[in-house]
Design a protein around this motif. Structure first.
Motif, PDB file in Angstrom:
ATOM      1  N   PHE A 139      -7.490  -6.599  16.394  1.00 39.24           N
ATOM      2  CA  PHE A 139      -7.861  -5.599  15.389  1.00 39.24           C
ATOM      3  C   PHE A 139      -6.814  -5.579  14.281  1.00 39.24           C
ATOM      4  CE2 PHE A 139     -11.143  -4.659  18.123  1.00 39.24           C
ATOM      5  CZ  PHE A 139     -11.862  -3.521  17.781  1.00 39.24           C
ATOM      6  N   ASP A 140      -7.290  -5.434  13.044  1.00 34.79           N
ATOM      7  CA  ASP A 140      -6.374  -5.348  11.910  1.00 34.79           C
ATOM      8  C   ASP A 140      -6.903  -4.340  10.904  1.00 34.79           C
ATOM      9  OD1 ASP A 140      -8.523  -6.875  11.071  1.00 34.79           O
ATOM     10  OD2 ASP A 140      -7.298  -8.326   9.966  1.00 34.79           O
ATOM     11  N   ALA A 141      -5.992  -3.847  10.079  1.00 31.02           N
ATOM     12  CA  ALA A 141      -6.325  -2.826   9.087  1.00 31.02           C
ATOM     13  C   ALA A 141      -5.515  -3.062   7.828  1.00 31.02           C
ATOM     14  CB  ALA A 141      -6.033  -1.427   9.627  1.00 31.02           C
ATOM     15  N   SER A 142      -6.077  -2.678   6.684  1.00 31.16           N
ATOM     16  CA  SER A 142      -5.330  -2.704   5.429  1.00 31.16           C
ATOM     17  C   SER A 142      -5.732  -1.509   4.585  1.00 31.16           C
ATOM     18  CB  SER A 142      -5.587  -4.011   4.661  1.00 31.16           C
ATOM     19  OG  SER A 142      -6.943  -4.105   4.269  1.00 31.16           O
ATOM     20  N   PHE A 143      -4.765  -1.010   3.841  1.00 36.69           N
ATOM     21  CA  PHE A 143      -4.988   0.116   2.935  1.00 36.69           C
ATOM     22  C   PHE A 143      -4.437  -0.318   1.590  1.00 36.69           C
ATOM     23  CE2 PHE A 143      -3.773   4.724   1.790  1.00 36.69           C
ATOM     24  CZ  PHE A 143      -5.046   5.001   1.314  1.00 36.69           C
ATOM     25  N   LYS A 144      -5.326  -0.634   0.648  1.00 33.13           N
ATOM     26  CA  LYS A 144      -4.941  -1.246  -0.612  1.00 33.13           C
ATOM     27  C   LYS A 144      -5.102  -0.270  -1.767  1.00 33.13           C
ATOM     28  CE  LYS A 144      -6.195  -5.911   0.895  1.00 33.13           C
ATOM     29  NZ  LYS A 144      -7.028  -7.105   0.633  1.00 33.13           N
ATOM     30  N   ASN A 145      -4.070  -0.248  -2.605  1.00 35.32           N
ATOM     31  CA  ASN A 145      -4.085   0.558  -3.844  1.00 35.32           C
ATOM     32  C   ASN A 145      -4.268   2.047  -3.564  1.00 35.32           C
ATOM     33  OD1 ASN A 145      -3.928  -1.825  -5.442  1.00 35.32           O
ATOM     34  ND2 ASN A 145      -6.130  -2.125  -5.150  1.00 35.32           N
ATOM     35  N   GLY A 146      -4.024   2.465  -2.358  1.00 38.00           N
ATOM     36  CA  GLY A 146      -4.120   3.879  -2.031  1.00 38.00           C
ATOM     37  C   GLY A 146      -5.527   4.429  -2.015  1.00 38.00           C
ATOM     38  N   ASP A 147      -6.562   3.557  -2.014  1.00 38.97           N
ATOM     39  CA  ASP A 147      -7.910   4.120  -2.051  1.00 38.97           C
ATOM     40  C   ASP A 147      -8.945   3.311  -1.262  1.00 38.97           C
ATOM     41  OD1 ASP A 147      -8.330   1.875  -3.599  1.00 38.97           O
ATOM     42  OD2 ASP A 147      -8.705   2.973  -5.457  1.00 38.97           O
ATOM     43  N   SER A 148      -8.584   2.171  -0.717  1.00 40.01           N
ATOM     44  CA  SER A 148      -9.555   1.326  -0.029  1.00 40.01           C
ATOM     45  C   SER A 148      -9.051   1.016   1.375  1.00 40.01           C
ATOM     46  CB  SER A 148      -9.767   0.023  -0.818  1.00 40.01           C
ATOM     47  OG  SER A 148     -10.672  -0.820  -0.152  1.00 40.01           O
ATOM     48  N   LEU A 149      -9.676   1.619   2.382  1.00 39.47           N
ATOM     49  CA  LEU A 149      -9.279   1.435   3.779  1.00 39.47           C
ATOM     50  C   LEU A 149     -10.231   0.441   4.437  1.00 39.47           C
ATOM     51  CD1 LEU A 149      -7.689   2.205   6.354  1.00 39.47           C
ATOM     52  CD2 LEU A 149      -9.325   4.086   6.672  1.00 39.47           C
ATOM     53  N   THR A 150      -9.689  -0.705   4.849  1.00 38.92           N
ATOM     54  CA  THR A 150     -10.493  -1.720   5.519  1.00 38.92           C
ATOM     55  C   THR A 150     -10.057  -1.837   6.967  1.00 38.92           C
ATOM     56  OG1 THR A 150     -10.810  -2.964   3.472  1.00 38.92           O
ATOM     57  CG2 THR A 150     -11.201  -4.136   5.528  1.00 38.92           C
ATOM     58  N   ASP A 153       2.976   6.141  -8.378  1.00 33.03           N
ATOM     59  CA  ASP A 153       2.040   5.266  -9.070  1.00 33.03           C
ATOM     60  C   ASP A 153       2.047   3.844  -8.510  1.00 33.03           C
ATOM     61  OD1 ASP A 153       1.275   7.326 -10.766  1.00 33.03           O
ATOM     62  OD2 ASP A 153       2.860   6.859 -12.207  1.00 33.03           O
ATOM     63  N   LEU A 154       3.218   3.388  -8.018  1.00 28.62           N
ATOM     64  CA  LEU A 154       3.298   2.064  -7.414  1.00 28.62           C
ATOM     65  C   LEU A 154       2.924   2.183  -5.940  1.00 28.62           C
ATOM     66  CD1 LEU A 154       6.551   0.511  -8.927  1.00 28.62           C
ATOM     67  CD2 LEU A 154       4.184  -0.145  -9.371  1.00 28.62           C
ATOM     68  N   ARG A 155       1.834   1.560  -5.558  1.00 30.96           N
ATOM     69  CA  ARG A 155       1.306   1.723  -4.210  1.00 30.96           C
ATOM     70  C   ARG A 155       1.285   0.381  -3.494  1.00 30.96           C
ATOM     71  NH1 ARG A 155      -3.841   5.630  -5.850  1.00 30.96           N
ATOM     72  NH2 ARG A 155      -2.567   7.356  -6.667  1.00 30.96           N
ATOM     73  N   PRO A 156       2.211   0.141  -2.588  1.00 34.57           N
ATOM     74  CA  PRO A 156       2.191  -1.114  -1.831  1.00 34.57           C
ATOM     75  C   PRO A 156       0.933  -1.212  -0.983  1.00 34.57           C
ATOM     76  CG  PRO A 156       4.298   0.021  -1.591  1.00 34.57           C
ATOM     77  CD  PRO A 156       3.362   0.987  -2.245  1.00 34.57           C
ATOM     78  N   ASN A 157       0.490  -2.418  -0.737  1.00 33.33           N
ATOM     79  CA  ASN A 157      -0.543  -2.630   0.256  1.00 33.33           C
ATOM     80  C   ASN A 157       0.091  -2.534   1.642  1.00 33.33           C
ATOM     81  OD1 ASN A 157      -2.456  -3.125  -1.738  1.00 33.33           O
ATOM     82  ND2 ASN A 157      -2.083  -5.319  -1.738  1.00 33.33           N
ATOM     83  N   ARG A 185      10.222   2.811   0.378  1.00 29.34           N
ATOM     84  CA  ARG A 185       9.852   4.225   0.496  1.00 29.34           C
ATOM     85  C   ARG A 185       8.611   4.382   1.377  1.00 29.34           C
ATOM     86  NH1 ARG A 185       9.762   5.063  -4.490  1.00 29.34           N
ATOM     87  NH2 ARG A 185       7.530   4.819  -4.875  1.00 29.34           N
ATOM     88  N   THR A 186       7.642   3.515   1.175  1.00 27.06           N
ATOM     89  CA  THR A 186       6.408   3.600   1.952  1.00 27.06           C
ATOM     90  C   THR A 186       6.662   3.322   3.426  1.00 27.06           C
ATOM     91  OG1 THR A 186       5.112   2.946   0.029  1.00 27.06           O
ATOM     92  CG2 THR A 186       4.079   2.660   2.180  1.00 27.06           C
ATOM     93  N   ALA A 187       7.441   2.284   3.715  1.00 26.56           N
ATOM     94  CA  ALA A 187       7.745   1.962   5.109  1.00 26.56           C
ATOM     95  C   ALA A 187       8.604   3.036   5.766  1.00 26.56           C
ATOM     96  CB  ALA A 187       8.441   0.609   5.189  1.00 26.56           C
ATOM     97  N   ALA A 188       9.510   3.614   5.008  1.00 28.82           N
ATOM     98  CA  ALA A 188      10.375   4.654   5.571  1.00 28.82           C
ATOM     99  C   ALA A 188       9.580   5.882   5.977  1.00 28.82           C
ATOM    100  CB  ALA A 188      11.452   5.025   4.559  1.00 28.82           C
ATOM    101  N   ARG A 189       8.517   6.168   5.247  1.00 27.95           N
ATOM    102  CA  ARG A 189       7.688   7.327   5.588  1.00 27.95           C
ATOM    103  C   ARG A 189       7.108   7.172   6.996  1.00 27.95           C
ATOM    104  NH1 ARG A 189       4.627   7.500   1.201  1.00 27.95           N
ATOM    105  NH2 ARG A 189       3.097   6.047   2.018  1.00 27.95           N
TER     106      ARG A 189
END
Length: 405
Positions: A228-239, A315-319, A369-373
C-alpha cells in the motif's frame, strides 16, 4: 587494466562529476573510471597513497551526493555493470556499477526477480547497501536480505568475499550498513519466481483523515503481494492505493474494499508488466533536478500521524508519501543485519524538486518543517541504530570513509 583517471582539465570531467541530484556541485581532485575489479583495487590504493577521501559512484542517486567527494577521489563503477543470471539456481551476479533496470530485465527474461527499488536508473549497489526497499520487499524481504555474497575491495586494497559463513561480520554490516566498509564489485542475489505481471491501483480523494484511516486499516489486512502507498500532493490531492506483484486477478480482489473507502474523485487500475512497473517513475525521477527530502520510519501510522500527514502549512507545500513495510521485512530479526527498523509499518517522506538555485533555502526549509511536524507525533521513529557489531565490522577495514551513491 583499463583504469581511466580524469582530472579537472579532462574533457569528460564535468559530465562525470554530475549526479542525480542537481544540488550536488562538488569537485573531486580525480575521478577514477573503473572497468574491472583490478581497476578498483588500483584506485583504492591510489587514494591511500595520495591520502584522498573516497566516494563510490554506482548510479549516482544518493540525494546527499556522497559519491562526489570534494577534493577527493571519485571511484566510478559504471564499467562494472554486467548482470549474469542462472535461472536453474535462481541466482544473479550483478556488477557493482549496474543499474536496477539491467537486473530487472535480465531476471524477468526467466520470470524471476529480486527486490529492487522503484526507479530503473538507480544503482544496484547504493540501494542494496542501504537496505533496499521495493515492491517485492513484503514478499521476499529487502534487497540486502536477498544477497548471498559480496565481492569487496577493502580499504587495504585487498579482495575478499563476504557471506554468512565467511567474513560474517562484514556480511552483516553490508546488509544495510551503507558503503563505509569497502567497495563492492559484485553482488550475488537470490531470485524468486514472481512471474511477469503486476497491478497498480490509485484512488484520488479530497483530503480526509477518515478515508485515510480506513485505507491504513485495510493495509494491515492485505496479503504480502500488496504494497500500500499514499501521496498527498500540493496540499489538496490525496491518492491512496496499492501495488500488487503477481497474478493481477488476485490483486483485483482488493478493489471493492478500496472503492468502499469513500467517494473518490477518480480511480485508475492498471495492469502492466513488472518491468513496466519498475520504470513508470523514471521520468519523474529524472536527473539534473534540484532535490531535497526528509523522512521517517513509522512503527505505527497512528491517527495523529495521519492528521500530521494531511496538515498544510505555508505556500510551499512538499509532496509527502507513504509506503508500507511489514511482511517479509519484519520476518528478519533486527540483530540479523545492520538495517534497523524491521518493525516499521510505513516509511514516510516529504520531498521537493525545483530548478532555480535561488529557491534552495526556502524549499529545503519547507521539507524539513513538514517532516518535523510528523516527527512530533507519538510513535514517530527518527534515529538510526548502530550496534557494536557494525563498529567491529568496520574496524581495520575502513581507514577512510568510502561512500557509495
Amino acid at each position: 587494466m583499463t583504469l581511466l583517471l580524469m582530472h579537472p582539465d579532462h574533457p569528460g570531467y564535468e559530465a562525470a562529476r554530475r549526479v542525480w541530484n542537481g544540488m550536488v556541485d562538488r569537485r573531486p581532485r580525480v575521478i577514477a573510471r573503473c572497468s574491472s575489479e583490478a581497476d578498483v583495487v588500483a584506485a583504492v590504493r591510489l587514494a591511500r597513497d595520495l591520502d584522498l577521501e573516497i566516494g563510490v559512484r554506482c548510479g549516482g542517486h544518493n540525494a546527499a551526493g556522497f559519491a562526489v567527494p570534494e577534493d577527493g577521489l571519485m571511484l566510478d563503477l559504471g564499467g562494472l555493470a554486467g548482470v549474469r543470471v542462472d535461472p536453474e539456481r535462481r541466482r544473479a551476479w550483478v556488477g557493482g556499477g549496474a543499474l536496477l533496470g539491467a537486473l530487472d530485465i535480465a531476471s524477468q527474461a526467466h520470470g524471476l526477480a529480486t527486490t529492487a527499488g522503484n526507479v530503473s536508473h538507480t544503482g544496484v549497489g547504493g540501494l542494496t547497501l542501504g537496505g533496499g526497499m521495493g515492491w517485492l520487499a513484503r514478499q521476499h524481504g529487502l534487497a540486502c536480505d536477498n544477497v548471498e555474497s559480496y565481492r569487496v575491495v577493502t580499504a587495504d586494497g585487498e579482495v575478499v568475499v563476504a557471506r554468512r559463513d565467511e567474513h560474517p561480520d562484514l556480511f552483516w554490516a553490508l546488509r544495510g550498513g551503507g558503503g563505509n566498509f569497502g567497495v563492492v564489485t559484485e553482488f550475488e542475489f537470490r531470485l524468486h519466481p514472481v512471474g511477469t505481471r503486476a497491478l497498480a491501483a490509485e484512488f484520488t480523494f479530497d483530503p480526509s483523515a477518515d478515508v485515510m484511516r480506513r485505507w491504513r486499516d485495510l493495509s494491515r489486512l492485505a496479503p504480502r503481494e500488496a504494497t500500500f502507498d499514499a501521496s498527498f500532493k500540493n496540499g489538496d490531492s490525496l491518492t491512496l492505493g496499492f501495488v500488487w506483484v503477481g497474478d493481477p486477478e488476485r490483486g483485483k480482489l482488493l478493489l471493492p474494499a478500496m472503492a468502499d473507502l469513500g467517494a473518490a474523485r477518480s480511480s485508475t487500475v492498471t495492469e502492466l508488466s513488472y518491468v513496466e512497473l519498475q520504470t513508470r517513475d523514471d521520468s519523474v525521477q529524472r536527473h539534473d533536478v534540484r532535490r531535497y527530502s526528509a523522512g521517517h520510519y513509522l512503527p505505527e501510522l497512528t491517527d495523529a500521524a495521519i492528521d500530521a500527514f494531511l496538515a498544510v502549512d505555508g505556500d510551499l507545500r512538499p509532496n509527502v508519501g507513504l509506503q508500507a513495510y511489514g511482511g517479509a521485512i519484519a520476518d528478519v530479526p533486527d540483530e540479523d543485519a545492520a538495517f534497523s527498523f524491521r518493525g516499521t509499518e510505513f516509511e514516510y517522506g516529504a520531498g521537493m524538486s525545483w530548478t532555480d538555485p535561488a529557491e534552495d533555502a526556502d524549499r529545503m526549509a519547507a521539507a524539513r518543517r513538514t517532516a518535523a511536524r510528523l516527527a512530533r507525533t507519538p510513535r514517530a521513529c527518527t534515529s538510526t541504530r548502530w550496534p557494536t557489531r557494525a563498529r567491529r565490522a568496520c574496524a581495520g577495514r575502513t581507514r577512510r570513509r568510502s561512500w557509495r551513491g
